[in-house]
Motif scaffolding. Structure first.
Motif, mmCIF file in Angstrom:
data_model
loop_
_atom_site.group_PDB
_atom_site.id
_atom_site.type_symbol
_atom_site.label_atom_id
_atom_site.label_comp_id
_atom_site.label_asym_id
_atom_site.label_seq_id
_atom_site.Cartn_x
_atom_site.Cartn_y
_atom_site.Cartn_z
ATOM 1 N N ALA A 1 -21.199 -19.717 2.813
ATOM 2 C CA ALA A 1 -20.290 -20.752 2.028
ATOM 3 C C ALA A 1 -21.086 -21.679 1.073
ATOM 4 C CB ALA A 1 -20.028 -21.653 2.998
ATOM 5 N N ILE A 2 -22.562 -21.900 1.418
ATOM 6 C CA ILE A 2 -23.302 -22.408 0.218
ATOM 7 C C ILE A 2 -23.276 -21.719 -0.920
ATOM 8 C CG2 ILE A 2 -25.663 -23.432 -0.009
ATOM 9 C CD1 ILE A 2 -25.858 -24.048 2.974
ATOM 10 N N ARG A 3 -23.603 -20.148 -0.558
ATOM 11 C CA ARG A 3 -24.041 -19.344 -1.826
ATOM 12 C C ARG A 3 -22.561 -19.335 -2.709
ATOM 13 N NH1 ARG A 3 -26.659 -15.315 1.825
ATOM 14 N NH2 ARG A 3 -28.678 -15.423 1.377
ATOM 15 N N GLU A 4 -21.432 -19.277 -2.252
ATOM 16 C CA GLU A 4 -20.466 -19.509 -3.032
ATOM 17 C C GLU A 4 -20.215 -20.651 -3.693
ATOM 18 O OE1 GLU A 4 -16.838 -18.633 -0.374
ATOM 19 O OE2 GLU A 4 -17.697 -16.542 0.111
ATOM 20 N N ALA A 5 -20.574 -21.749 -3.056
ATOM 21 C CA ALA A 5 -20.502 -23.209 -3.631
ATOM 22 C C ALA A 5 -21.529 -23.116 -4.794
ATOM 23 C CB ALA A 5 -20.833 -23.905 -2.660
ATOM 24 N N VAL A 6 -22.686 -22.576 -4.764
ATOM 25 C CA VAL A 6 -23.692 -22.493 -5.769
ATOM 26 C C VAL A 6 -22.981 -22.121 -7.031
ATOM 27 C CG1 VAL A 6 -25.887 -21.803 -6.743
ATOM 28 C CG2 VAL A 6 -25.701 -22.562 -4.369
ATOM 29 N N PHE A 7 -22.331 -20.771 -6.863
ATOM 30 C CA PHE A 7 -21.592 -20.111 -7.918
ATOM 31 C C PHE A 7 -20.638 -20.911 -8.666
ATOM 32 C CE2 PHE A 7 -22.913 -15.913 -6.281
ATOM 33 C CZ PHE A 7 -23.836 -15.505 -7.246
ATOM 34 N N HIS B 1 -34.675 -22.836 -6.248
ATOM 35 C CA HIS B 1 -34.835 -21.772 -5.416
ATOM 36 C C HIS B 1 -33.556 -21.346 -4.781
ATOM 37 C CE1 HIS B 1 -38.867 -23.664 -5.221
ATOM 38 N NE2 HIS B 1 -39.323 -22.544 -4.833
ATOM 39 N N VAL B 2 -32.355 -22.208 -4.918
ATOM 40 C CA VAL B 2 -31.174 -21.539 -4.723
ATOM 41 C C VAL B 2 -30.858 -20.464 -5.420
ATOM 42 C CG1 VAL B 2 -28.694 -22.132 -4.584
ATOM 43 C CG2 VAL B 2 -30.485 -23.681 -3.407
ATOM 44 N N VAL B 3 -30.980 -20.728 -6.776
ATOM 45 C CA VAL B 3 -30.554 -19.906 -7.914
ATOM 46 C C VAL B 3 -31.541 -18.592 -7.927
ATOM 47 C CG1 VAL B 3 -29.854 -19.780 -10.517
ATOM 48 C CG2 VAL B 3 -29.350 -21.785 -9.067
ATOM 49 N N LEU B 4 -32.612 -18.862 -7.904
ATOM 50 C CA LEU B 4 -33.488 -17.672 -7.942
ATOM 51 C C LEU B 4 -33.237 -16.729 -6.830
ATOM 52 C CD1 LEU B 4 -37.057 -19.181 -8.501
ATOM 53 C CD2 LEU B 4 -35.628 -18.302 -10.210
ATOM 54 N N ASP B 5 -32.854 -17.165 -5.678
ATOM 55 C CA ASP B 5 -32.380 -16.481 -4.469
ATOM 56 C C ASP B 5 -31.252 -15.529 -4.759
ATOM 57 O OD1 ASP B 5 -32.520 -15.234 -1.692
ATOM 58 O OD2 ASP B 5 -30.738 -16.792 -1.371
ATOM 59 N N LEU B 6 -30.209 -16.371 -5.484
ATOM 60 C CA LEU B 6 -29.024 -15.846 -5.813
ATOM 61 C C LEU B 6 -28.973 -14.800 -6.838
ATOM 62 C CD1 LEU B 6 -26.450 -18.655 -5.646
ATOM 63 C CD2 LEU B 6 -26.661 -17.157 -3.989
ATOM 64 N N VAL B 7 -29.831 -14.981 -7.651
ATOM 65 C CA VAL B 7 -30.037 -13.758 -8.931
ATOM 66 C C VAL B 7 -30.798 -12.693 -8.390
ATOM 67 C CG1 VAL B 7 -31.441 -13.514 -11.106
ATOM 68 C CG2 VAL B 7 -30.132 -15.570 -10.818
ATOM 69 N N SER B 8 -31.794 -12.974 -7.543
ATOM 70 C CA SER B 8 -32.490 -11.822 -7.089
ATOM 71 C C SER B 8 -31.658 -11.035 -6.196
ATOM 72 C CB SER B 8 -33.358 -12.300 -6.056
ATOM 73 O OG SER B 8 -34.669 -12.948 -7.009
ATOM 74 N N ALA B 9 -30.613 -11.661 -5.307
ATOM 75 C CA ALA B 9 -29.611 -10.892 -4.530
ATOM 76 C C ALA B 9 -28.767 -9.908 -5.560
ATOM 77 C CB ALA B 9 -28.879 -11.887 -3.744
ATOM 78 N N LEU B 10 -28.473 -10.563 -6.445
ATOM 79 C CA LEU B 10 -27.581 -9.597 -7.504
ATOM 80 C C LEU B 10 -28.202 -8.435 -8.108
ATOM 81 C CD1 LEU B 10 -25.679 -12.530 -9.603
ATOM 82 C CD2 LEU B 10 -24.908 -11.029 -7.769
ATOM 83 N N ALA B 11 -29.489 -8.734 -8.134
ATOM 84 C CA ALA B 11 -30.312 -7.454 -8.611
ATOM 85 C C ALA B 11 -30.196 -6.175 -7.433
ATOM 86 C CB ALA B 11 -31.809 -8.163 -8.796
#
Length: 208
Positions: free
Chosen positions: A31-37, A73-83
């Protein structure tokens, strides 16, 4: 029988979690990840805050801070997950058809409203932040570039392109046009654009 006569306490019973230990529930993390996007698309990176993320996710700020130290760090984690997720590598057996599949998949991603808002903002932040630049570069290389290099090397094995071609130049030829139109120019694709682009790119790769 007394407690002492019952024997030692089982090992599993002795290994209790310490009082107050946080359990990171997967559904709350998602839910937090979706909220970040959503927050990135709505307000951009510069105005995004942990408070805004938490409010949109319906959690307290502490839930966010348990998982990430800061919004960076939230955004870095999400970008890395997309990779890591990446794109599927086309394998039609023909260079032009592989390129067409890649372009059609990428076009759908780039046309998504959230992606069209987030990508330019992340690129702008990457110009100012070395950590962000590294994460974005990693995402591109392991995602789009990783698929593109697979297409090129398969074409080399089939003899469709020269084994001596410049791979970096090949990647620029493949990845550049769609990104330029969708992210930089923000222009719509005319009908049949991906087909013509795949044909032109395949011809250019054969000429390298």
């Amino acid at each position: 029988m007394t407690a002492n006569e019952q024997g030692p306490e089982p090992e599993s019973a002795r290994r209790r979690a310490p009082a107050g230990a946080a359990v990171l529930r997967a559904e709350k993390t998602e839910a937090i990840r979706e909220a970040v996007f959503a927050e990135l698309a709505a307000v951009g990176y510069a105005r995004m805050s942990i408070e805004g993320i938490a409010r949109r996710a319906g959690v307290g700020k502490t839930a966010v801070y348990r998982r990430w130290r800061s919004k960076l760090h939230v955004v870095l984690d999400l970008v890395s997950a997309l990779a890591v997720q990446g794109l599927p590598t086309p394998d039609t057996g023909v260079l032009e058809d592989d390129l067409l599949m890649l372009y059609e998949l990428t076009s759908r991603v780039l046309r998504h409203p959230v992606a069209s808002q987030i990508l330019p903002d992340l690129q702008a932040e990457a110009a100012r932040n070395p950590d962000m630049a590294q994460a974005v570069q990693k995402a591109l290389r392991e995602g789009q570039y990783g698929v593109a290099i697979g297409i090129v090397r398969s074409a080399v094995e089939r003899g469709e392109v020269s084994a001596d071609l410049d791979e970096e130049l090949a990647l620029d030829l493949i990845a550049g046009p769609l990104y330029w139109r969708a992210v930089v120019m923000r222009a719509k694709q005319p009908k049949g654009h991906t087909q013509r682009l795949a044909k032109a790119t395949a011809a250019a790769l054969r000429a390298l």
